[in-house]
Write a protein that holds these residues in place. Sequence first.
Motif, PDB file in Angstrom:
ATOM      1  N   THR A 315       0.830  -1.208   0.000  1.00 28.95           N
ATOM      2  CA  THR A 315       0.000   0.000   0.000  1.00 28.95           C
ATOM      3  C   THR A 315       0.861   1.253   0.000  1.00 28.95           C
ATOM      4  O   THR A 315       0.576   2.221  -0.715  1.00 28.95           O
ATOM      5  N   PHE A 316       1.936   1.247   0.804  1.00 27.62           N
ATOM      6  CA  PHE A 316       2.811   2.419   0.863  1.00 27.62           C
ATOM      7  C   PHE A 316       3.330   2.763  -0.526  1.00 27.62           C
ATOM      8  O   PHE A 316       3.337   3.941  -0.933  1.00 27.62           O
ATOM      9  N   PHE A 317       3.779   1.762  -1.267  1.00 24.92           N
ATOM     10  CA  PHE A 317       4.360   2.033  -2.581  1.00 24.92           C
ATOM     11  C   PHE A 317       3.297   2.391  -3.627  1.00 24.92           C
ATOM     12  O   PHE A 317       3.622   2.973  -4.660  1.00 24.92           O
ATOM     13  N   LYS A 318       2.034   2.068  -3.351  1.00 23.97           N
ATOM     14  CA  LYS A 318       0.950   2.456  -4.263  1.00 23.97           C
ATOM     15  C   LYS A 318       0.534   3.909  -4.080  1.00 23.97           C
ATOM     16  O   LYS A 318       0.081   4.547  -5.028  1.00 23.97           O
ATOM     17  N   ILE A 319       0.664   4.435  -2.856  1.00 23.47           N
ATOM     18  CA  ILE A 319       0.182   5.791  -2.604  1.00 23.47           C
ATOM     19  C   ILE A 319       1.318   6.823  -2.586  1.00 23.47           C
ATOM     20  O   ILE A 319       1.088   7.994  -2.303  1.00 23.47           O
ATOM     21  N   THR A 320       2.545   6.373  -2.900  1.00 28.84           N
ATOM     22  CA  THR A 320       3.685   7.291  -2.979  1.00 28.84           C
ATOM     23  C   THR A 320       4.486   6.991  -4.236  1.00 28.84           C
ATOM     24  O   THR A 320       4.389   5.913  -4.813  1.00 28.84           O
ATOM     25  N   ASP A 321       5.306   7.950  -4.635  1.00 28.46           N
ATOM     26  CA  ASP A 321       6.263   7.710  -5.713  1.00 28.46           C
ATOM     27  C   ASP A 321       7.394   8.714  -5.557  1.00 28.46           C
ATOM     28  O   ASP A 321       7.225   9.774  -4.935  1.00 28.46           O
ATOM     29  N   SER A 322       8.554   8.354  -6.094  1.00 28.73           N
ATOM     30  CA  SER A 322       9.721   9.219  -5.978  1.00 28.73           C
ATOM     31  C   SER A 322      10.691   8.927  -7.107  1.00 28.73           C
ATOM     32  O   SER A 322      10.734   7.811  -7.638  1.00 28.73           O
ATOM     33  N   SER A 323      11.486   9.924  -7.440  1.00 33.00           N
ATOM     34  CA  SER A 323      12.535   9.726  -8.438  1.00 33.00           C
ATOM     35  C   SER A 323      13.779   9.103  -7.811  1.00 33.00           C
ATOM     36  O   SER A 323      14.617   8.549  -8.521  1.00 33.00           O
ATOM     37  N   LYS A 324      13.881   9.189  -6.479  1.00 37.09           N
ATOM     38  CA  LYS A 324      15.050   8.639  -5.787  1.00 37.09           C
ATOM     39  C   LYS A 324      14.598   7.902  -4.525  1.00 37.09           C
ATOM     40  O   LYS A 324      13.751   8.388  -3.773  1.00 37.09           O
ATOM     41  N   TYR A 325      15.211   6.734  -4.285  1.00 36.68           N
ATOM     42  CA  TYR A 325      14.985   5.953  -3.072  1.00 36.68           C
ATOM     43  C   TYR A 325      16.329   5.669  -2.423  1.00 36.68           C
ATOM     44  O   TYR A 325      17.356   5.567  -3.112  1.00 36.68           O
ATOM     45  N   LEU A 326      16.312   5.508  -1.121  1.00 37.29           N
ATOM     46  CA  LEU A 326      17.538   5.328  -0.365  1.00 37.29           C
ATOM     47  C   LEU A 326      17.408   4.108   0.542  1.00 37.29           C
ATOM     48  O   LEU A 326      16.458   3.999   1.318  1.00 37.29           O
TER      49      LEU A 326
END
Length: 394
Positions: A315-326
């Motif tokens: 669910t977290f990855f469905k309701i967020t997005d980013s150009s960079k992850y760490l």
Amino acid sequence: MIQIEIFPAVNGDCFLLHLEEGLILIDCGYASTFTEHLKPVLETLHGQGKSILRFILTHIDEDHIQGALKFLAENGSAENPSIIKIEEIWHNSYRHLQGERSNDIISNESELLLKSSFSAGEVIPEKQISAKQGSSLGALILKHGYNWNTDFNDKAFSIDHFSEIKIGENIKFEFLSPDDMALERLEKYWKKELYRLGFREKITNQKIFDDAFEFMLLSEKIVPDETLSKAVSASAFDVEELKKQKCAFDKTPKNGSSLAFILTVYNKKMLFMGDAVPAIIEQQLMNKKATEENPMQFDLIKLSHHGSYGNNSPTFFKITDSSKYLISTNGISNPHPSKPTLAWLIGRPTKIVREIYFNYQNEGYNLLNNDILKETFKYSPVLVDNPSKRKFKI
């Protein structure tokens, strides 16, 4: 311009944000993280007239605060620091929780019992800081006169009381975790452990309780869940199958108390999750109108608990997005990042090429460093495992 510097912290976290106004230090890894990597950088920046605006310790765990013990012990007084000036420290200790405490003086027998809990310091892998010397983080902060949670009116940071804090015109923190319930769970866990040790007196305002609280949490051992372990160690990296995995939420009071926040600087939005549990993060983001149809966009997301299975969710990855992850971990002592977490991350449809930063060449990096997967799911793994690479721009 914002620069993020990620330090080699073994299985822990240590991040330094370079801003025009100054520095923000988030967690401090182990003592070796500070001594071998962070200290020389801070000394150089101090020589350039820089200071740490906020030193943020997300929660009490050795892979986040042990380096801070070494740092504060060497830095000395807040007014005349040996390494670099720190304007304020964020750190929840027992003194900030709202539980009842008396003004009584505990007996000598109970004091000895509390001091026995300091043996937690002996099980920390790196022994540069000895708990038996009274070198708790809280004790060092008090001894050297640092501003401590003054942004929170000298109380615990909790989303039930503080939604956001601004520093100057360009820096804003929006808090997502913890809430009062998580802090109460942490306090109850600690009191239960005290009772198990044989402590029967009232908890008082004496400073020894801060030390006992900190070192007992440092000794907390996590027993792996069999279902969790099975999902994490799945033999094949089949993204579509792994995406179907249901999450198994981390239930430890310690990680549940972790600070998580959105940091907005110069209109750049970054999400730092410490070791927070996903349920509270998801709810807070949904309260901010994040949905699957309209996910909240970030310029950087630091994954919770090194990309573990229990602290991330589909669910977290469905309701967020980013150009960079760490992702910060060497992946040796724990199977982090988990395969389901990586599948949830890269498996979400995107129009951009996501960059996924690793500070060690761990199994997660090796899995993602696959040309077919990179082309199929539009991402790029980035290895920042030496001083020339570990600082990048946002």
